[in-house]
Design a protein around this motif. Structure first.
Motif, short mmCIF file in Angstrom:
data_model
loop_
_atom_site.label_atom_id
_atom_site.label_comp_id
_atom_site.label_asym_id
_atom_site.label_seq_id
_atom_site.Cartn_x
_atom_site.Cartn_y
_atom_site.Cartn_z
N PHE A 171 12.09 11.47 2.06
CA PHE A 171 11.66 11.38 3.45
C PHE A 171 10.94 12.63 3.93
CE2 PHE A 171 11.66 8.95 7.13
CZ PHE A 171 11.93 9.73 8.24
N LYS A 172 11.39 13.79 3.46
CA LYS A 172 10.83 15.02 4.02
C LYS A 172 9.78 15.65 3.13
CE LYS A 172 14.80 16.06 6.85
NZ LYS A 172 16.10 16.72 6.86
N VAL A 173 9.72 15.26 1.86
CA VAL A 173 8.74 15.88 0.97
C VAL A 173 7.65 14.90 0.57
CG1 VAL A 173 8.43 17.04 -1.23
CG2 VAL A 173 10.47 17.47 0.12
N VAL A 174 8.07 13.74 0.04
CA VAL A 174 7.06 12.80 -0.47
C VAL A 174 6.34 12.10 0.67
CG1 VAL A 174 6.72 10.74 -1.86
CG2 VAL A 174 8.36 12.45 -2.58
N VAL A 234 1.96 11.40 2.24
CA VAL A 234 1.19 10.16 2.23
C VAL A 234 1.03 9.59 3.63
CG1 VAL A 234 1.76 9.51 -0.11
CG2 VAL A 234 3.22 8.76 1.75
N THR A 235 1.35 10.40 4.66
CA THR A 235 1.30 9.87 6.02
C THR A 235 -0.06 9.30 6.37
OG1 THR A 235 2.85 11.58 6.61
CG2 THR A 235 1.82 10.42 8.42
N ARG A 236 -1.11 10.01 5.98
CA ARG A 236 -2.44 9.51 6.33
C ARG A 236 -2.67 8.13 5.75
NH1 ARG A 236 -7.16 12.28 5.03
NH2 ARG A 236 -8.09 12.06 7.06
N GLY A 237 -2.30 7.97 4.48
CA GLY A 237 -2.49 6.68 3.83
C GLY A 237 -1.67 5.59 4.49
N ILE A 238 -0.45 5.96 4.91
CA ILE A 238 0.42 4.95 5.54
C ILE A 238 -0.16 4.51 6.86
CG2 ILE A 238 2.66 4.58 6.60
CD1 ILE A 238 3.91 6.22 4.49
N ILE A 273 0.83 -1.20 0.00
CA ILE A 273 0.00 0.00 0.00
C ILE A 273 0.87 1.25 0.00
CG2 ILE A 273 -1.71 1.29 1.29
CD1 ILE A 273 -2.86 -1.30 2.27
N THR A 274 1.91 1.26 0.84
CA THR A 274 2.79 2.44 0.89
C THR A 274 3.42 2.68 -0.47
OG1 THR A 274 3.28 1.88 3.18
CG2 THR A 274 4.69 3.50 2.13
N ARG A 275 3.86 1.61 -1.11
CA ARG A 275 4.51 1.78 -2.40
C ARG A 275 3.57 2.42 -3.41
NH1 ARG A 275 4.92 -2.88 -5.49
NH2 ARG A 275 5.51 -2.32 -7.60
N ASP A 276 2.33 1.96 -3.42
CA ASP A 276 1.36 2.55 -4.34
C ASP A 276 1.11 4.01 -4.02
OD1 ASP A 276 -0.83 -0.23 -5.09
OD2 ASP A 276 0.88 0.64 -6.15
N LEU A 277 1.01 4.32 -2.72
CA LEU A 277 0.76 5.70 -2.34
C LEU A 277 1.89 6.60 -2.80
CD1 LEU A 277 -0.54 5.15 1.29
CD2 LEU A 277 -1.87 5.87 -0.66
N ILE A 278 3.13 6.15 -2.57
CA ILE A 278 4.26 6.98 -2.95
C ILE A 278 4.33 7.14 -4.46
CG2 ILE A 278 6.77 7.11 -2.98
CD1 ILE A 278 6.82 5.79 -0.30
N THR A 279 4.07 6.07 -5.18
CA THR A 279 4.13 6.16 -6.64
C THR A 279 3.09 7.11 -7.19
OG1 THR A 279 4.33 3.78 -6.34
CG2 THR A 279 4.68 4.61 -8.54
N ALA A 280 2.01 7.29 -6.44
CA ALA A 280 0.95 8.16 -6.96
C ALA A 280 1.26 9.64 -6.79
CB ALA A 280 -0.37 7.82 -6.25
N ILE A 281 2.25 9.95 -6.00
CA ILE A 281 2.60 11.36 -5.83
C ILE A 281 3.23 11.86 -7.14
CG2 ILE A 281 4.08 12.98 -4.59
CD1 ILE A 281 1.91 12.01 -2.87
#
Lengths: 353, 288, 320
Positions: free
Chosen positions: C223-226, C230-234, C195-203
């Motif tokens: 770490f500090k921008v992306v 996506v914290t909520r999703g994580i 799930i995290t990977r998908d969230l990050i890829t969507a940014i």
């Protein structure tokens, strides 16, 4: 809701659906000549009985292709529950239904013994071979937590030739409710008054030894014993024989040290031909070749089931299972019912309509 | 470190952390390979044509197979997916699109809590609902239990994926006069499809390995059965029954069955991922 | 041609109006379908909760609130209490969540940001495959492979280095709370990673390009921008994974030792709610016994309600 499927998803979805259709079609083809017209009798319960039943019913269907028997091991308690709910034709349980359960079943129930088993005591001590001698009292004390080390004088005295290490005993038991536990605790209750008052007999108990660990199922206990040096555990006979475990000789009431085996367990059963669902304990029997930790497993049927055609089938199957099918038990390391017990089972079965 | 400038230190720090992340990713993959290796070692000898096409046979009799379990799994999981996926995606879409409403937040919470219910409790629920009243075990009740297990995952991943679609897309579509339904379906869901597919795959993977809910619902069978209204064999149930038995030949079949399950999920995952990848522009955000 | 065009244009307003009406009805149906599915979902969950409460009523009446802090579990005398199971459940699930979150998120960052495209895709697939392993297989692998490793290698190392902490003291059994927590970690890492990977890829790339253009290093960008966006999703993924850890039955029960006792040491056997239900439900025959087990299921629901509720509250308060 086809619109929900986005374009990208459709290809694999179609593929999966196509696969499913193909599989169903192939299955239907394969099934076509099979016994679709066969009557299927359904039974559920004890997982202990499952290997014996699966082989027996397989052979039955070979002889009578128009009848199939679907037995699934969902546990003795599950078997009684489903039998009471009438979702199955017969139930199987390691402990017969007691008065409260019979009352809940409403209709009159017949219970017959169907096979036998025994619990052996397996252990894991580096350098120690099979065949350690243990008396009944010593086993009870180990499980009570009173004997905590392998080189305790009580054990050493029985095994003068063995070099017992100075290791703590890890007591392994069943974590799930089981008929094997019932037989074992029944045995311990008879042998030790302290056990009887402190713990009791049941399919699952509160284990008193501080170093006790629970394994799920016979394979869990066997696995734990194999993994843990210094451990001791009780395991069903078939598992002992099939899995090369190191196990002990248990002294019976007559004083003989015996291995759990098909013939010693059968001897224990033969001492009590009038076994009934209210009086069924065969642990700690007194004959010379009887194995001390033995017990029955039971099948329960309704005396007058609703469907007469099915009732007739069930009666035939059970009659066959209690008599002609018994030799099959040996081929899977189970113990056939002695002849006198078979007669007893038949007389109970004859009450069925 | 006094010889390094701040810029160089930050660069080294960056490389260090990237390496750490890479190690973690590799470690997890390696553990999976170890588990797979164990399963393959134990179960490969079971894989054969009879294994894939025959009915189960008792121990000691050769040639037994799990064919009815394979078919049963396809049917039960297939019907369960049919129940769970549309409902789950719909609810997830609702939660993402109307996330400002109180109802949506409570629903999202409920979905999270449902994900924590033990599978055996859900099996008992399916039993009480669909087996006991009819006095009959059925594959359909098992599909229902599986659907209840799958739905929270599908809902939450759909919600998360749609929520991440850039707001501009939705605003642009609405500004162009598209009705709500088209905006959601043709724009939001399509843009979020990678995340949705992940959720579907994860839920499928989760459910194919479950045994406990099947005990009181599908019940299991030694024979062929195609009707969802009847008790049916299922691969994970067969694996479980064989694994807890005393016999070595059944143990091998259990591992063989596990191998089959994992390979099946693998193939499905690869296909789904490939299709999503081909439908995309680049690695990051297909529309940016 | 022009005449036809004029005729078509003259006819158009009518069809456009009916088209708009059709769209509006379509929209209404669509929204109704969304809402109906939500109601259906609530109905199903409500049925589950009602079923649990109904099944637990005998035990609730017999033991009352004392059930929660009683440490007795005796099927012979029919004295039941939930405390050791609650303890075991919370300990194993929290440890596995913490471990899985650290490993899973960092692995996902690597897969989504830094791995070469092919490698990232394949590694990601492999990690997801961990989710497909049947729980009985995890249980057996845990019993035969992981438990000895913990008993002979991980345990002694931890005890030598951190033995002053009470959690690492005591006899080291192979089957214990720690092994169970490790198996659970393995089972829930795929959820978090995927799930995290998908969230990050969507940014969108824009964010990264902006950060890099301003001079951030690749790690700082990730770490500090992306990641913050996506914290909520994580956290959502972590809550789902936590739920899975709470409810896992078979794999846990095979490696946890199944001793209903509370001990401070992670090396001692323990017991979780899901394990005891799985172990004893199919064999329990008395009404009170069954009811006590169902009440345990209800307690698990409440525990998960509390923890997940707290998690979501933290998201609301601390994440923007």
């Amino acid at each position: 809701m086809k619109q929900i499927e986005s374009r990208g998803c459709r290809a694999p979805r179609r593929f999966a659906v196509g696969l499913l259709r193909g599989g169903v079609f192939a299955g239907a083809l394969a099934m076509a000549p099979a016994a679709f017209a066969a009557t299927q009798i359904v039974g559920a319960g004890s997982s202990f009985d499952f290997p014996f039943f699966s082989k027996a019913f397989y052979s039955y269907t070979e002889k009578h292709p128009d009848v199939t028997v679907n037995y699934q091991s969902i546990g003795s308690g599950g078997g009684i529950q489903q039998f009471t709910a009438k979702t199955v034709d017969f139930g199987a349980s390691d402990v017969p239904m007691d008065a409260k359960e019979l009352e809940r079943a409403k209709d009159p129930v017949l219970q017959i013994p169907i096979t036998l088993g025994g619990a052996g005591v397996a252990y894991n001590l580096p350098g120690i071979a099979k065949g350690m001698k243990l008396t009944r009292e010593v086993i009870a004390d180990i499980y009570l937590g009173k004997i905590t080390k392998w080189n305790d004088p009580a054990i050493a005295k029985l095994n003068p030739g063995m070099k017992l290490p100075d290791m703590a005993i890890t007591v392994v038991h069943r974590s799930d409710g089981s008929g094997t536990t019932y037989i074992f605790t029944d045995f311990l209750s008879r042998v030790s008054l302290e056990w009887k008052s402190k713990v009791g007999t049941n399919k699952d108990v509160q284990w008193p030894a501080p170093s006790s660990v629970g394994g799920k199922g016979n394979e869990g206990v066997a696995g734990l014993v194999k993994q843990t040096p210094g451990s001791i555990g009780y395991v069903e006979l078939a598992y002992l024989l099939e899995n090369q475990l190191t196990y002990a000789q248990v002294q019976n009431k007559a004083g003989t040290y015996l291995y759990p085996a098909v013939d010693t367990v059968a001897a224990a059963a033969a001492t009590k031909p009038n076994v009934s669902s209210t009086d069924f304990s065969i642990v700690d029997t007194a004959c010379a070749q009887c194995y001390a930790i033995s017990g029955y497993s039971w099948v329960m049927l309704y005396k007058t089931p609703a469907d007469p055609a099915r009732a007739k089938l069930v009666k035939e199957i059970m009659t066959w299972l209690a008599t002609s099918a018994q030799p099959i038990a040996k081929t899977v390391d189970y113990v056939p019912l002695p002849d006198n017990v078979q007669k007893q089972a038949l007389s109970v079965l004859s009450q069925m309509q | 470190m006094s010889g390094f400038s701040i810029a160089q230190r930050r660069k080294l720090n960056s490389q260090l952390w990237i390496a750490i992340c890479g190690v973690f990713a590799a470690a997890v993959a390696v553990i999976l390979l170890l588990i797979m290796g164990y399963i393959i070692r134990e179960g490969i000898s079971a894989i054969s044509v009879p294994f894939l096409t025959h009915l189960p046979r008792p121990t000691g009799i050769a040639g037994g197979g799990v064919a009815n379990g394979i078919v049963g799994t396809l049917i039960i999981v297939g019907i369960g997916a049919l129940m769970a996926f549309p409902a789950g995606v719909l609810v997830g879409t609702y939660l993402a699109v109307y996330s400002h409403k109180r109802v949506a937040q409570s629903l999202s919470f409920v979905a999270d809590v449902l994900a924590g219910v033990p599978s055996i409790a859900i099996g008992i629920y399916a039993y009480a609902l669909l087996v006991e009243p009819f006095r009959h075990f059925s594959a359909l009740s098992a599909s229902f239990a599986f659907a209840v297990l799958m739905i929270p995952l599908v809902i939450r991943t759909t919600e998360g994926a749609i929520a991440l679609v850039p707001r501009e897309l939705r605003e642009a579509a609405t500004a162009l006069g598209a009705p709500e339904s088209k905006v959601v379906l043709k724009i939001l869901v399509v843009a979020a499809r990678a995340g949705i597919v992940t959720g579907l795959l994860l839920s499928l993977a989760r459910v194919t390995g479950e045994t406990a809910p099947l005990l009181f619902t599908a019940f299991g069978s030694q024979y062929w059965e195609l009707s969802p209204a009847q008790p049916m064999a299922e691969l994970s149930l067969q694996i479980f029954t064989y694994a807890i038995s005393p016999y070595a030949d059944w143990h091998t079949q259990a591992w063989g069955g596990a191998l089959l399950l994992i390979v099946a999920v693998f193939v499905l995952s690869v296909l789904a991922r490939l299709s999503v990848l081909f439908g995309r522009e680049g690695r990051h955000g297909g529309t940016a | 041609m022009t005449e036809q065009a004029i005729a078509a244009a003259a006819a158009a307003p009518l069809s456009r109006r009916s088209l708009r009406r059709a769209e509006r009805i379509g929209s209404k149906i669509f929204v109704a379908a969304l809402q109906a599915s939500c109601w259906l979902f609530l109905l199903i969950v409500g049925g589950l909760v009602a079923e649990l409460i109904w099944g637990a009523r005998l035990s609730l009446r017999t033991f009352g609130i004392g059930f929660l802090w009683s440490s007795q579990w005796n099927p012979v005398t029919e004295q039941f209490g939930a405390l050791p199971f609650i303890y075991g459940t919370v300990v194993t699930s929290v440890i596995s969540l913490v471990l899985a979150a650290i490993v899973g998120i960092l692995a996902a960052i690597y897969l989504a940001e830094f791995a070469p495209r092919r490698v990232g895709a394949y590694l990601g697939l492999l990690i997801e495959l961990l989710a497909a392993v049947p729980s009985i297989v995890y249980g057996l692998w845990g019993l035969f492979v992981l438990a000895p490793i913990v008993a002979n290698w991980i345990g002694p190392v931890l005890q030598d280095t951190l033995g002053f902490l009470p959690v690492f003291q005591g006899t080291i059994y192979g089957v214990n709370t720690l092994t169970a927590a490790l198996i659970l970690t393995l089972m829930i890492v795929p959820t978090i990673t995927a799930i995290t990977r998908d969230l990050i890829t969507a940014i969108p790339m824009r964010m990264r390009e902006a950060a890099l253009a301003l001079g951030a290093t690749p790690w700082e960008t990730a770490f500090k921008v992306v990641l913050p966006s996506v914290t909520r999703g994580i956290i959502g993924a972590c809550l789902l994974a936590f739920g899975r850890a709470l409810g896992e039955t078979i794999a846990t029960t095979m490696v946890i030792g199944n001793r209903p006792v509370i001990s401070a040491s992670l090396f001692a056997p323990g017991y979780t709610i899901a394990s005891v239900i799985a172990n004893e439900f199919t064999e329990a025959t008395s009404d009170l016994y069954l009811s006590a087990l169902i009440e345990l299921g209800l307690i698990l629901l409440v525990v998960s309600l509390i923890v997940i509720g707290m998690g979501r509250l933290m998201v609301r308060l601390f994440v923007r």
